[in-house]
Design a protein around this motif. Structure first.
Motif, short mmCIF file in Angstrom:
data_model
loop_
_atom_site.label_atom_id
_atom_site.label_comp_id
_atom_site.label_asym_id
_atom_site.label_seq_id
_atom_site.Cartn_x
_atom_site.Cartn_y
_atom_site.Cartn_z
N UNK A 44 -8.10 2.06 1.46
CA UNK A 44 -6.44 2.02 2.56
C UNK A 44 -5.90 3.03 0.99
N UNK A 45 -6.11 1.99 -0.11
CA UNK A 45 -4.71 2.83 -1.05
C UNK A 45 -4.87 4.13 -1.01
N UNK A 87 9.29 -2.60 -1.39
CA UNK A 87 8.84 -1.53 -2.05
C UNK A 87 7.63 -1.95 -2.96
N UNK A 88 7.63 -3.48 -3.61
CA UNK A 88 7.38 -4.29 -4.30
C UNK A 88 5.61 -4.25 -3.57
N UNK A 89 5.83 -5.31 -1.93
CA UNK A 89 4.91 -5.18 -1.33
C UNK A 89 3.93 -4.09 -1.44
N UNK A 120 8.33 9.72 -1.59
CA UNK A 120 7.83 8.68 -2.51
C UNK A 120 8.12 6.84 -2.26
N UNK A 121 7.71 6.22 -2.84
CA UNK A 121 7.62 4.61 -2.26
C UNK A 121 8.37 4.88 -1.91
N UNK A 171 -0.39 -0.33 -2.41
CA UNK A 171 -1.03 1.69 -3.78
C UNK A 171 -2.04 1.32 -4.66
N UNK A 172 -0.82 -0.10 -5.74
CA UNK A 172 -1.40 -0.16 -6.76
C UNK A 172 -2.82 -1.26 -7.29
#
Length: 90
Positions: A31-32, A57-59, A45-46, A64-65
């Motif tokens: 999924x990421x 953003x941090x969620x 961009x994110x 992703x990471x």
């Protein structure tokens, strides 16, 4: 063994026994990759994806990471923000 998982299952693609949480982790990593790919193709961009989807953003960064678990309603929000069908992210 984490609670809530059956003992083991067969991975039909590989024909071997795997633990359910291994399948989940593999799905989250896939999924990421799909989410990153969809955002990259749209040159988004994110930070912009976070703004458009309403996902902090941090969620989003964690999805992703860090391959964090993603609620179904969030997948829908991300797909809409990217302008792609939900199935492209799944």
């Amino acid at each position: 063994m984490p609670m809530g998982y059956p003992a083991a299952s067969v991975d039909l693609m590989r024909g071997e026994m795997v633990q359910p949480w291994e399948l989940e982790q593999e799905w989250l990593l896939d999924f990421a990759r799909r989410l990153r790919s969809a955002a990259t193709r749209r040159r988004m961009p994110l930070t912009e994806l976070a703004r458009r989807s309403g996902v902090p953003y941090y969620t989003l960064w964690g999805y992703v990471h860090q391959a964090r678990r993603v609620p179904a309603y969030t997948v829908v929000r991300l797909a809409r923000a990217l302008g792609v069908p939900v199935t492209e992210l799944l």
